[in-house]
Design a protein around this motif. Structure first.
Motif, PDB file in Angstrom:
ATOM      1  N   GLU A 222    -146.735-103.180  17.962  1.00 39.38           N
ATOM      2  CA  GLU A 222    -146.412-104.098  19.053  1.00 39.38           C
ATOM      3  C   GLU A 222    -145.722-105.360  18.559  1.00 39.38           C
ATOM      4  OE1 GLU A 222    -150.019-104.869  21.106  1.00 39.38           O
ATOM      5  OE2 GLU A 222    -150.130-102.889  22.051  1.00 39.38           O
ATOM      6  N   VAL A 223    -145.959-105.740  17.305  1.00 42.07           N
ATOM      7  CA  VAL A 223    -145.328-106.947  16.753  1.00 42.07           C
ATOM      8  C   VAL A 223    -144.249-106.590  15.729  1.00 42.07           C
ATOM      9  CG1 VAL A 223    -147.349-108.383  17.196  1.00 42.07           C
ATOM     10  CG2 VAL A 223    -147.134-107.227  14.992  1.00 42.07           C
ATOM     11  N   GLY A 224    -143.786-105.343  15.767  1.00 44.51           N
ATOM     12  CA  GLY A 224    -142.676-104.941  14.922  1.00 44.51           C
ATOM     13  C   GLY A 224    -143.036-104.572  13.510  1.00 44.51           C
ATOM     14  N   LEU A 225    -144.311-104.240  13.263  1.00 44.12           N
ATOM     15  CA  LEU A 225    -144.751-103.862  11.925  1.00 44.12           C
ATOM     16  C   LEU A 225    -145.107-102.381  11.906  1.00 44.12           C
ATOM     17  CD1 LEU A 225    -147.089-106.883  11.078  1.00 44.12           C
ATOM     18  CD2 LEU A 225    -144.703-106.574  10.380  1.00 44.12           C
ATOM     19  N   ALA A 226    -144.565-101.655  10.946  1.00 39.59           N
ATOM     20  CA  ALA A 226    -144.884-100.247  10.768  1.00 39.59           C
ATOM     21  C   ALA A 226    -145.857-100.123   9.611  1.00 39.59           C
ATOM     22  CB  ALA A 226    -143.620 -99.444  10.482  1.00 39.59           C
ATOM     23  N   ALA A 227    -146.934 -99.358   9.809  1.00 41.54           N
ATOM     24  CA  ALA A 227    -147.986 -99.246   8.797  1.00 41.54           C
ATOM     25  C   ALA A 227    -148.105 -97.810   8.314  1.00 41.54           C
ATOM     26  CB  ALA A 227    -149.315 -99.732   9.347  1.00 41.54           C
ATOM     27  N   GLN A 228    -148.496 -97.677   7.063  1.00 37.54           N
ATOM     28  CA  GLN A 228    -148.720 -96.366   6.484  1.00 37.54           C
ATOM     29  C   GLN A 228    -149.970 -96.407   5.623  1.00 37.54           C
ATOM     30  OE1 GLN A 228    -145.156 -95.691   4.223  1.00 37.54           O
ATOM     31  NE2 GLN A 228    -145.759 -97.059   2.566  1.00 37.54           N
ATOM     32  N   PRO A 229    -150.734 -95.305   5.582  1.00 33.52           N
ATOM     33  CA  PRO A 229    -151.950 -95.275   4.765  1.00 33.52           C
ATOM     34  C   PRO A 229    -151.630 -95.172   3.290  1.00 33.52           C
ATOM     35  CG  PRO A 229    -151.591 -93.145   5.795  1.00 33.52           C
ATOM     36  CD  PRO A 229    -150.537 -94.059   6.353  1.00 33.52           C
ATOM     37  N   CYS A 230    -152.466 -95.825   2.484  1.00 29.91           N
ATOM     38  CA  CYS A 230    -152.302 -95.797   1.032  1.00 29.91           C
ATOM     39  C   CYS A 230    -153.524 -95.221   0.333  1.00 29.91           C
ATOM     40  CB  CYS A 230    -152.010 -97.203   0.504  1.00 29.91           C
ATOM     41  SG  CYS A 230    -150.475 -97.903   1.136  1.00 29.91           S
ATOM     42  N   LEU A 232    -158.101 -94.502   0.741  1.00 27.48           N
ATOM     43  CA  LEU A 232    -159.378 -95.216   0.799  1.00 27.48           C
ATOM     44  C   LEU A 232    -159.419 -96.250   1.928  1.00 27.48           C
ATOM     45  CD1 LEU A 232    -160.261 -95.753  -2.982  1.00 27.48           C
ATOM     46  CD2 LEU A 232    -161.037 -93.958  -1.417  1.00 27.48           C
ATOM     47  N   GLY A 233    -158.767 -95.941   3.036  1.00 29.83           N
ATOM     48  CA  GLY A 233    -158.792 -96.825   4.191  1.00 29.83           C
ATOM     49  C   GLY A 233    -157.851 -98.004   4.110  1.00 29.83           C
ATOM     50  N   VAL A 234    -156.987 -98.037   3.088  1.00 31.03           N
ATOM     51  CA  VAL A 234    -156.045 -99.143   2.887  1.00 31.03           C
ATOM     52  C   VAL A 234    -154.715 -98.809   3.557  1.00 31.03           C
ATOM     53  CG1 VAL A 234    -154.780-100.506   1.181  1.00 31.03           C
ATOM     54  CG2 VAL A 234    -157.133 -99.771   0.713  1.00 31.03           C
ATOM     55  N   TYR A 235    -154.128 -99.789   4.259  1.00 29.36           N
ATOM     56  CA  TYR A 235    -152.858 -99.609   4.952  1.00 29.36           C
ATOM     57  C   TYR A 235    -151.877-100.703   4.528  1.00 29.36           C
ATOM     58  CZ  TYR A 235    -155.306 -96.308   7.898  1.00 29.36           C
ATOM     59  OH  TYR A 235    -156.034 -95.233   8.334  1.00 29.36           O
ATOM     60  N   ARG A 236    -150.623-100.303   4.423  1.00 28.99           N
ATOM     61  CA  ARG A 236    -149.542-101.247   4.129  1.00 28.99           C
ATOM     62  C   ARG A 236    -148.640-101.338   5.341  1.00 28.99           C
ATOM     63  NH1 ARG A 236    -144.194-101.724   2.698  1.00 28.99           N
ATOM     64  NH2 ARG A 236    -143.708-103.268   1.078  1.00 28.99           N
ATOM     65  N   ALA A 237    -148.478-102.537   5.886  1.00 29.64           N
ATOM     66  CA  ALA A 237    -147.607-102.763   7.021  1.00 29.64           C
ATOM     67  C   ALA A 237    -146.446-103.664   6.600  1.00 29.64           C
ATOM     68  CB  ALA A 237    -148.379-103.405   8.175  1.00 29.64           C
ATOM     69  N   ALA A 238    -145.285-103.385   7.140  1.00 25.78           N
ATOM     70  CA  ALA A 238    -144.104-104.196   6.867  1.00 25.78           C
ATOM     71  C   ALA A 238    -143.212-104.189   8.091  1.00 25.78           C
ATOM     72  CB  ALA A 238    -143.352-103.682   5.646  1.00 25.78           C
ATOM     73  N   ARG A 239    -142.337-105.178   8.178  1.00 24.74           N
ATOM     74  CA  ARG A 239    -141.479-105.299   9.346  1.00 24.74           C
ATOM     75  C   ARG A 239    -140.499-104.141   9.417  1.00 24.74           C
ATOM     76  NH1 ARG A 239    -140.836-108.139  13.203  1.00 24.74           N
ATOM     77  NH2 ARG A 239    -142.390-109.650  12.495  1.00 24.74           N
ATOM     78  N   VAL A 240    -140.347-103.597  10.614  1.00 31.44           N
ATOM     79  CA  VAL A 240    -139.405-102.520  10.855  1.00 31.44           C
ATOM     80  C   VAL A 240    -137.996-103.095  10.846  1.00 31.44           C
ATOM     81  CG1 VAL A 240    -138.653-100.733  12.472  1.00 31.44           C
ATOM     82  CG2 VAL A 240    -141.097-101.253  12.209  1.00 31.44           C
ATOM     83  N   THR A 241    -137.108-102.477  10.074  1.00 25.36           N
ATOM     84  CA  THR A 241    -135.706-102.914  10.029  1.00 25.36           C
ATOM     85  C   THR A 241    -134.817-101.781  10.497  1.00 25.36           C
ATOM     86  OG1 THR A 241    -135.543-102.203   7.707  1.00 25.36           O
ATOM     87  CG2 THR A 241    -136.123-104.504   8.122  1.00 25.36           C
ATOM     88  N   ASP A 242    -133.676-102.152  11.065  1.00 26.62           N
ATOM     89  CA  ASP A 242    -132.724-101.152  11.551  1.00 26.62           C
ATOM     90  C   ASP A 242    -131.976-100.511  10.386  1.00 26.62           C
ATOM     91  OD1 ASP A 242    -133.453-101.782  14.150  1.00 26.62           O
ATOM     92  OD2 ASP A 242    -131.919-103.356  14.324  1.00 26.62           O
TER      93      ASP A 242
END
Length: 242
Positions: A222-230, A232-242
């Motif tokens: 919703e705030v433009g961040l895409a997340a992926q699992p890494c 042990l329950g850890v996620y990395r989110a970063a801004r979505v770019t075109d």
């Protein structure tokens, strides 16, 4: 500020040792892209500083803001920093709650480990907005999820035990539903002597807002961040770019 850890502070750092050892690899992987040239690195809910030290290790020249409301936890963190001149130069400890902490205009990376359940859903969503507005492309937000993922009772269990000298420090607990969005964790801690006799004990109760993967990913999107699992329950989110 009410310190939820005032009675359990003696135990928290040492009982998290093994968990942090296991988390080191996925957290390190998730923190790829931290950029101290963009802005300081933020450790939200820094606790006793195990994550703060990892940030400083991965980016030795970075300035780190360690946000921690608990006086007990800050005492351990500050003791760690005071004994290392480099850390003492680069890490600032902020005695504020995550919900109200003042954030810099630009951030080079965010770590939020073992803390997101302390925030209500509204506060959590506001945090994503505040962070997303300050994060450039590829700047990571690293967060982890902890059980339970839904409101349910968790039976009593032993979580960890660490031997120091002739004493063994142990911790465990149980959870029960606490409204439609949270559980109440009832934690117990103890110290046993070399004979195994319990010589002291402590208890703590705190509210934990549940969060599952689907909800986390949707809120971040919703705030433009895409997340992926890494792992042990850890996620990395970063801004979505075109």
């Amino acid at each position: 500020m009410t310190d939820e850890y005032s009675t359990s502070g003696e135990f928290l750092d040492i009982l998290s040792r093994d968990a942090w050892a296991a988390l080191r690899e996925p957290v390190t992987s998730a923190l790829r892209g931290i950029d101290s040239a963009v802005g300081p690195l933020i450790d939200l809910g820094a606790g006793s500083g195990r994550g703060t030290l990892l940030l400083a290790e991965l980016a030795p020249s970075a300035f780190v803001l360690a946000v921690e409301p608990s006086l007990v936890q800050r005492a351990v963190l500050l003791a760690r920093l005071a004994d290392d001149p480099v850390l003492a130069e680069h890490v600032s400890v902020i005695a504020q709650r995550t919900e109200t902490a003042q954030l810099p205009d630009a951030i080079g990376g965010v770590l939020a480990m073992n803390m997101i359940g302390h925030l209500s859903p509204d506060d959590r969503r506001q945090l994503w907005c505040r962070l997303g507005d300050r994060m450039g492309p590829e700047v990571p937000l690293v967060v982890n999820l902890q059980a339970p993922a839904r409101v349910e009772a968790i039976p009593d269990a032993d979580f960890a035990a660490v031997r120091i000298g002739s004493c063994t420090y142990e911790g465990g607990g149980r959870a029960e539903p606490d409204g439609p969005e949270a559980v109440a964790w009832h934690m117990r801690y103890g110290v046993r002597d070399q004979k195994g006799d319990l010589v002291s004990e402590a208890a703590a109760t705190y509210r934990w807002y549940v969060l599952d993967e689907q909800t986390l990913l949707a809120e971040l999107a919703e705030v433009g961040l895409a997340a992926q699992p890494c792992g042990l329950g850890v996620y990395r989110a970063a801004r979505v770019t075109d």
